[in-house]
Design an enzyme around this catalytic site. Structure first.
Site, PDB file in Angstrom:
ATOM      1  N   TRP A  62       0.866  -1.180   0.000  1.00  0.00           N
ATOM      2  CA  TRP A  62       0.000   0.000   0.000  1.00  0.00           C
ATOM      3  C   TRP A  62       0.905   1.234   0.000  1.00  0.00           C
ATOM      4  O   TRP A  62       1.809   1.354   0.829  1.00  0.00           O
ATOM      5  CB  TRP A  62      -0.887  -0.027   1.243  1.00  0.00           C
ATOM      6  CG  TRP A  62      -1.794   1.138   1.407  1.00  0.00           C
ATOM      7  CD1 TRP A  62      -2.695   1.620   0.506  1.00  0.00           C
ATOM      8  CD2 TRP A  62      -1.915   1.964   2.581  1.00  0.00           C
ATOM      9  NE1 TRP A  62      -3.367   2.700   1.037  1.00  0.00           N
ATOM     10  CE2 TRP A  62      -2.911   2.926   2.307  1.00  0.00           C
ATOM     11  CE3 TRP A  62      -1.295   1.967   3.827  1.00  0.00           C
ATOM     12  CZ2 TRP A  62      -3.283   3.891   3.236  1.00  0.00           C
ATOM     13  CZ3 TRP A  62      -1.668   2.913   4.757  1.00  0.00           C
ATOM     14  CH2 TRP A  62      -2.650   3.866   4.460  1.00  0.00           C
TER      15      TRP A  62
ATOM     16  N   ASP B 153      -0.411  -5.584   9.640  1.00  0.00           N
ATOM     17  CA  ASP B 153      -1.391  -4.600   9.174  1.00  0.00           C
ATOM     18  C   ASP B 153      -2.619  -5.376   8.712  1.00  0.00           C
ATOM     19  O   ASP B 153      -2.565  -6.128   7.740  1.00  0.00           O
ATOM     20  CB  ASP B 153      -0.808  -3.770   8.028  1.00  0.00           C
ATOM     21  CG  ASP B 153      -1.751  -2.666   7.567  1.00  0.00           C
ATOM     22  OD1 ASP B 153      -2.840  -2.507   8.157  1.00  0.00           O
ATOM     23  OD2 ASP B 153      -1.408  -1.960   6.595  1.00  0.00           O
TER      24      ASP B 153
ATOM     25  N   LYS C 189     -12.759  -0.852   5.469  1.00  0.00           N
ATOM     26  CA  LYS C 189     -13.259  -1.700   4.389  1.00  0.00           C
ATOM     27  C   LYS C 189     -14.284  -2.704   4.890  1.00  0.00           C
ATOM     28  O   LYS C 189     -15.384  -2.821   4.342  1.00  0.00           O
ATOM     29  CB  LYS C 189     -12.109  -2.458   3.711  1.00  0.00           C
ATOM     30  CG  LYS C 189     -11.185  -1.595   2.887  1.00  0.00           C
ATOM     31  CD  LYS C 189     -10.072  -1.047   3.735  1.00  0.00           C
ATOM     32  CE  LYS C 189      -9.039  -0.280   2.918  1.00  0.00           C
ATOM     33  NZ  LYS C 189      -8.044   0.377   3.785  1.00  0.00           N
TER      34      LYS C 189
END
Length: 354
Positions: free
Chosen positions: A78, A159, A196
Site C-alpha cells: 500500500w 497490518d 473496508k
C-alpha cells in the site's frame, strides 16, 4: 445508537472507547485467546489504519535500540506505508513479495531478503488480502516466515485492513496473526482498520495493539502510546467506533454482519472467475489464473502502465497504473465490456515481466 440515552458527543479518553477496543481485540485475536492475552495487550483506539500505523511507527522509532530502527515492508505494498513510516522516523527498507514474472508470491525472494535483514529489524506483514496484489502466503509459508522471524529476532508488525472481507470468514482471515501469537512472537504489534470490512471509510475507526510480557509492561507501553496520541490528535472520534461496538456486542447483529461479509466476499470471488471466463471468450490466450488465485477486493492483473492508460483513455475504465483492478466495481452488467477492453489492450503483449 439513536435510541440510547447514554450516547453523547463528548470527548472520549485518550485511549478511546474501552468497550470498542476490547471487542476489536477479540475480533482480531479471538474470543478464547483473549482470556489468556487480555492482560498482555496494550491497545488504543486510532484514526483508522493509517493512524494506527503512524502511532505504531512513532512508538517503534522512539523505543528501538540503536541500529534497529529499520522497518522492512513488502514490494509492492500500500503506497502510504512508505510515507507513514518515514514520517514516523523509521528507516524504510523493502523486501521482495511479488514476482512479476509469474504474477505470484515471490516466497524465495521474500525469505532471502528477510534473512539478510539485520537482527532486531521490524517487518511489516499484511495479515490477509495483501494490498495491492491479493497474494497471501499459504499456512505452510506462514510457518516458514514465523520461524525465520524468530530466528532473526525480527519484530513483527501486522497490518490488518480486510479481516472478514478477504475470504468472507473473519476467523480464517485472522489465521496468520493468531498463529504468530501462538508461536510466541513477543512484542508483536497489530494495526486494525474497520474502513473496508465495516464500510466506515469516513469514520476513521481503527486500533493499535502491542503484545507485551504482562500487566506491568502493558501499563508502561499503554502510557507511552497515550503520550504519542495526546499531542497528535488528543482523542479519537466516537461515532464510527460506536457502530462497530454496537454490531460486535450484539449476537444477532454480529451474525448478520458475518453473513454479509461472506456474501460480499463470495460475490467478489465470482467476479474473479467470470472475468477470467470472459477474457477467454473474448479471445485472450494469456494465462489469467493468477487472478482467480488472488484474494480480496482487488485483482493484480499484470497489465503495464501503458495498458492501464489505454483502458482509461479509450474505454473509460479507471484503475491504478500498476494494473490493480477493483473487483468490487464489476457486475454482470459491465464485466463483459471490461473483459473485452482488457483483451484489446493486452492482445499480443506480455502481462508478465520479461
Amino acid at each position: 445508537m439513536l435510541d440510547s440515552p447514554t450516547e453523547t458527543k463528548e470527548y472520549i479518553n485518550i485511549a478511546g472507547d474501552p468497550t470498542y477496543v476490547n471487542l476489536a481485540l477479540k475480533f482480531a485475536y479471538g474470543e478464547k485467546e483473549m482470556d489468556v492475552l487480555g492482560d498482555k495487550l496494550a491497545a488504543v483506539q486510532t484514526l483508522s489504519g493509517t493512524g494506527s500505523l503512524r502511532i505504531g511507527g512513532e512508538f517503534l522509532a522512539q523505543f528501538s535500540k540503536s541500529g534497529q530502527n529499520s522497518i522492512y515492508i513488502p514490494d509492492p505494498t500500500w503506497g502510504n506505508h512508505i510515507a507513514v513510516f518515514r514520517e514516523a522516523g523509521l528507516d524504510v527498507q523493502r523486501y521482495r513479495y511479488y514476482n512479476p514474472k509469474t504474477n505470484r508470491l515471490d516466497m524465495d525472494g521474500m525469505v532471502e531478503d528477510l534473512r539478510n535483514a539485520p537482527e532486531g529489524s521490524i517487518v511489516l506483514l499484511h495479515a490477509c488480502a495483501h494490498n495491492p496484489t491479493g497474494c497471501d502466503p499459504t499456512r505452510d509459508q506462514w510457518k516458514v516466515l514465523s520461524d525465520l522471524c524468530k530466528e532473526k529476532c525480527l519484530r513483527v508488525f501486522f497490518d490488518s485492513a480486510y479481516q472478514g472481507f478477504a475470504s468472507g470468514d473473519a476467523e480464517a482471515d485472522a489465521y496468520a496473526l493468531r498463529f504468530f501469537v501462538k508461536e510466541g512472537h513477543g512484542g508483536l504489534m497489530l494495526s486494525q482498520s474497520f474502513a473496508k470490512n465495516f464500510g466506515l471509510y469516513g469514520e476513521r475507526v481503527g486500533t493499535l495493539s502491542v503484545l507485551t510480557g504482562g500487566d506491568e509492561e502493558r501499563e508502561r507501553v499503554l502510557s507511552q502510546l497515550k503520550l504519542i496520541v495526546r499531542p497528535m490528535y488528543s482523542s479519537p472520534p466516537i461515532h464510527g467506533s460506536g457502530i462497530v461496538r454496537t454490531v460486535l456486542s450484539s449476537e444477532s447483529l454480529r451474525v448478520q454482519y458475518y453473513g454479509e461479509c461472506e456474501h460480499m466476499s463470495n460475490r467478489i470471488s465470482s467476479m474473479r472467475k467470470i472475468l477470467v471466463e470472459k477474457l477467454k471468450e473474448a479471445g485472450s490466450t494469456h494465462d489469467w489464473s493468477h487472478v482467480t488465485g488472488q484474494i480480496g477486493m482487488f485483482a493484480y492483473t499484470g497489465m503495464s502502465g501503458d495498458m492501464c492508460d489505454r483502458l482509461t483513455s479509450e474505454y473509460f475504465i479507471f484503475l491504478t497504473r500498476n494494473g490493480r483492478v477493483s473487483l468490487a466495481g464489476l457486475n454482470e452488467g459491465n464485466i463483459e465490456y471490461v473483459a473485452k477492453a482488457m483483451h484489446a489492450v493486452t492482445d499480443g503483449k506480455s502481462i508478465t515481466a520479461e
